[in-house]
Write an enzyme that holds these catalytic residues in place. Structure first.
Site, PDB file in Angstrom:
ATOM      1  N   VAL A   1       3.821  -3.830  -9.781  1.00 56.07           N
ATOM      2  CA  VAL A   1       3.225  -3.010 -10.831  1.00 56.07           C
ATOM      3  C   VAL A   1       1.876  -3.617 -11.209  1.00 56.07           C
ATOM      4  O   VAL A   1       1.732  -4.839 -11.279  1.00 56.07           O
ATOM      5  CB  VAL A   1       4.146  -2.951 -12.069  1.00 56.07           C
ATOM      6  CG1 VAL A   1       3.565  -2.031 -13.136  1.00 56.07           C
ATOM      7  CG2 VAL A   1       5.550  -2.482 -11.673  1.00 56.07           C
ATOM      8  N   VAL A   2       0.873  -2.754 -11.454  1.00 55.29           N
ATOM      9  CA  VAL A   2      -0.475  -3.218 -11.801  1.00 55.29           C
ATOM     10  C   VAL A   2      -0.737  -2.940 -13.281  1.00 55.29           C
ATOM     11  O   VAL A   2      -0.488  -1.835 -13.774  1.00 55.29           O
ATOM     12  CB  VAL A   2      -1.546  -2.533 -10.930  1.00 55.29           C
ATOM     13  CG1 VAL A   2      -2.938  -3.071 -11.269  1.00 55.29           C
ATOM     14  CG2 VAL A   2      -1.248  -2.748  -9.447  1.00 55.29           C
TER      15      VAL A   2
ATOM     16  N   SER B   1      -5.397   6.394   1.178  1.00 51.13           N
ATOM     17  CA  SER B   1      -6.302   6.682   0.059  1.00 51.13           C
ATOM     18  C   SER B   1      -5.916   5.920  -1.206  1.00 51.13           C
ATOM     19  O   SER B   1      -6.776   5.595  -2.021  1.00 51.13           O
ATOM     20  CB  SER B   1      -6.345   8.185  -0.212  1.00 51.13           C
ATOM     21  OG  SER B   1      -5.044   8.699  -0.462  1.00 51.13           O
ATOM     22  N   ALA B   2      -4.636   5.605  -1.373  1.00 47.63           N
ATOM     23  CA  ALA B   2      -4.205   4.837  -2.549  1.00 47.63           C
ATOM     24  C   ALA B   2      -4.687   3.394  -2.488  1.00 47.63           C
ATOM     25  O   ALA B   2      -4.760   2.717  -3.517  1.00 47.63           O
ATOM     26  CB  ALA B   2      -2.681   4.872  -2.677  1.00 47.63           C
ATOM     27  N   ASN B   3      -5.013   2.917  -1.293  1.00 46.32           N
ATOM     28  CA  ASN B   3      -5.488   1.543  -1.119  1.00 46.32           C
ATOM     29  C   ASN B   3      -7.002   1.460  -0.972  1.00 46.32           C
ATOM     30  O   ASN B   3      -7.528   0.423  -0.577  1.00 46.32           O
ATOM     31  CB  ASN B   3      -4.811   0.891   0.092  1.00 46.32           C
ATOM     32  CG  ASN B   3      -3.372   0.495  -0.201  1.00 46.32           C
ATOM     33  OD1 ASN B   3      -2.974   0.404  -1.361  1.00 46.32           O
ATOM     34  ND2 ASN B   3      -2.593   0.275   0.840  1.00 46.32           N
TER      35      ASN B   3
ATOM     36  N   GLU C   1       1.969   1.682 -10.032  1.00 45.78           N
ATOM     37  CA  GLU C   1       2.888   0.832  -9.292  1.00 45.78           C
ATOM     38  C   GLU C   1       2.986   1.295  -7.854  1.00 45.78           C
ATOM     39  O   GLU C   1       2.664   2.434  -7.520  1.00 45.78           O
ATOM     40  CB  GLU C   1       4.267   0.814  -9.936  1.00 45.78           C
ATOM     41  CG  GLU C   1       4.978   2.152  -9.983  1.00 45.78           C
ATOM     42  CD  GLU C   1       6.297   2.043 -10.744  1.00 45.78           C
ATOM     43  OE1 GLU C   1       7.312   1.754 -10.084  1.00 45.78           O
ATOM     44  OE2 GLU C   1       6.305   2.241 -11.963  1.00 45.78           O
ATOM     45  N   GLY C   2       3.408   0.371  -7.002  1.00 45.28           N
ATOM     46  CA  GLY C   2       3.557   0.683  -5.585  1.00 45.28           C
ATOM     47  C   GLY C   2       4.795   0.010  -5.043  1.00 45.28           C
ATOM     48  O   GLY C   2       5.670  -0.423  -5.799  1.00 45.28           O
ATOM     49  N   GLY C   3       4.863  -0.098  -3.721  1.00 43.64           N
ATOM     50  CA  GLY C   3       6.049  -0.650  -3.082  1.00 43.64           C
ATOM     51  C   GLY C   3       6.269  -2.127  -3.352  1.00 43.64           C
ATOM     52  O   GLY C   3       7.363  -2.636  -3.191  1.00 43.64           O
TER      53      GLY C   3
ATOM     54  N   ASP D   1      -2.012  -0.859   6.448  1.00 44.07           N
ATOM     55  CA  ASP D   1      -1.601   0.095   5.408  1.00 44.07           C
ATOM     56  C   ASP D   1      -2.820   0.794   4.814  1.00 44.07           C
ATOM     57  O   ASP D   1      -2.945   0.917   3.593  1.00 44.07           O
ATOM     58  CB  ASP D   1      -0.795  -0.613   4.318  1.00 44.07           C
ATOM     59  CG  ASP D   1       0.064   0.360   3.495  1.00 44.07           C
ATOM     60  OD1 ASP D   1       0.291   1.496   3.972  1.00 44.07           O
ATOM     61  OD2 ASP D   1       0.499  -0.018   2.394  1.00 44.07           O
TER      62      ASP D   1
END
Length: 461
Positions: free
Chosen positions: A200-201, A315-317, A195-197, A312
């Protein structure tokens, strides 16, 4: 009786009730960030850096007001109401300024917020220093705005994307393919990937194909209107931009309780997860890291060539497919600009603080901010360290640049020792590229074409 407030009154002497009223004006749309970056030390240097701002941001997670905490902290320096009002007026926060010193506000301005849209929010915590807040959608650059249709009317359920190549899923279909959005992690048999800002995936299966379903949900301080804007923007960018190094959007759903986006599944997760060896995965080799860096640079170059600023990059993207090909993801914050070489200003400061360029913290939108963020990613690739760690010194990874420039350490001191194919020459070259990307002055940073060239020369490809 309380003493009247004057320009010489110390901010630390303001009543809690008044500070709460100020926060009600400044908290929405993260106005406190504009305030924080405008506060200077007596030397003229910024008082608050990315790490400080990240800490204020984290207060939202526990229901506190960043504005209140910012004023409490700044108040310890004996700043005055006059100092505060000057900054409020400079940033056009006229309503809170008039609460303090009405005569300091220009007579020809309206102290009531204009063009305010009140929107409902989901699961929004109540701040400990302020009332329930509404989000104020400001009138930004009119050429940049895209008006969302009224999604409540039947004829607009497709959000005007019926002419795109994307499949329109029903919300019921996506519930079915994700086992009713099973919240259990994949590691224990569930479907939740992360999940992120903005949501949820979940892992799902459509026609025997594995997909990633992102269910958008209002997290802390994000309104449903902003969520719709993220959804709209993601589809717009994905409709215009297809490239080997950009994640592929398959479809969307807009007919149910939540907006959803459906992507090609990335079996190797994110660069962030692989650098941290999450779930016991083996460390990435240096050769693989170089390939990923080049792929991400290629994807970013394509975006910039097509007049899009990601805003944005982190590394998470950066996601990795079965061959560890880098795929840039999350385009909900991306902005298109016809006048691409020029800087655009926004009243909404967005992005991930540990990666944000100084000008991005001031609300500027420029491709050179993506370059700065990419510089932080290159440091992560070299070191295997996260961009921010409160239990590390320095806490912000980008600050190792100062230590190296001051000759306290070298990049060799930070190289990820989990790699078994370390090549000192190419590591030095990649660090040099990262260092150029992280220049404080945006015009001194290379453009993405130059970054591509330097990375290609590094590997001889």
């Amino acid at each position: 009786m309380n003493k009247p407030i004057t320009a010489s009154t110390y901010v630390r002497c303001l009543s809690l009730g008044l500070i709460r009223k100020l926060s009600d004006f400044i908290d929405p749309q993260e106005g406190w960030k504009k305030l924080a970056v405008a506060i200077k030390k007596p030397s003229g240097d910024d008082r608050y850096n990315q790490f400080h701002i990240r800490r204020f941001e984290a207060l939202l997670q526990i229901g506190k007001s960043p504005t209140c905490e910012l004023l409490f902290d700044w108040g310890t320096t004996n700043c005055t109401v006059g100092d505060l009002v000057d900054i409020l007026v400079q940033n056009e926060f006229f309503a809170p300024a008039s609460l303090l010193l009405p005569d300091a506000v220009p007579k020809n301005v309206n102290t009531l917020p204009s063009k305010v849209t009140v929107v409902a929010v989901q699961q929004k915590p109540k701040p400990l220093c302020g009332k329930d807040r509404t989000s104020v959608i400001s009138d930004e650059n009119p050429e940049q705005n895209y008006v969302l249709p009224d999604s409540s009317s039947p004829e607009n359920t497709s959000l005007e994307f019926s002419d795109t190549r994307f499949h329109s899923f029903s919300f019921f279909e996506l519930k079915d393919v994700t086992n009713n959005f099973d919240e259990r992690p994949i590691s224990v048999g569930g479907n939740k990937m992360g999940e992120g800002g903005f949501g949820v995936v979940y892992k799902g299966y459509v026609n025997n194909r594995t997909v990633a379903v992102k269910k958008l949900a209002a997290m802390v301080d994000i309104s449903t209107e902003e969520l719709k804007q993220q959804f709209d923007q993601e589809i717009k960018v994905m409709a215009k931009c297809q490239h080997e190094n950009l994640v592929e959007l398959l479809g969307f759903s807009s007919d149910g309780d939540d907006l959803c986006l459906v992507y090609v599944y990335m079996p190797n997760g994110s660069l962030l997860d692989r650098l941290s060896c999450l779930d016991g995965t083996p460390p990435l080799s240096w050769n693989m890291r170089c390939k990923i860096a080049q792929g991400a640079a290629n994807g970013l170059s394509y975006l910039h060539e097509n007049h899009h600023i990601h805003r944005d990059i982190k590394s998470a993207n950066i996601l990795l497919d079965e061959d560890f090909t880098a795929k840039i993801s999350d385009f909900g914050l991306a902005r298109a600009s016809e006048k691409f070489a020029q800087t655009v200003m926004t009243s909404r400061i967005v992005g991930t603080t540990a990666y944000m360029a100084p000008e991005a913290l001031r609300g500027e939108i420029t491709p050179k901010s993506d370059i700065y963020s990419f510089g932080v990613v290159l440091l992560e690739i070299i070191t295997g360290l996260p961009a921010v760690d409160e239990h590390r010194e320095p806490q912000l990874l980008l600050d190792i640049k100062e230590e190296i420039e001051d000759e306290e350490k070298t990049i060799e001191d930070y190289v990820d020792r989990k790699m078994n194919d370390i090549d000192s020459t190419s590591i030095e070259t990649m660090y040099s590229v990262a260092s150029q990307c992280l220049h404080e002055k945006k015009n001194k940073r290379p453009d993405i074409k130059k970054v591509q060239q330097l990375l290609e020369e590094m590997t001889g490809s």
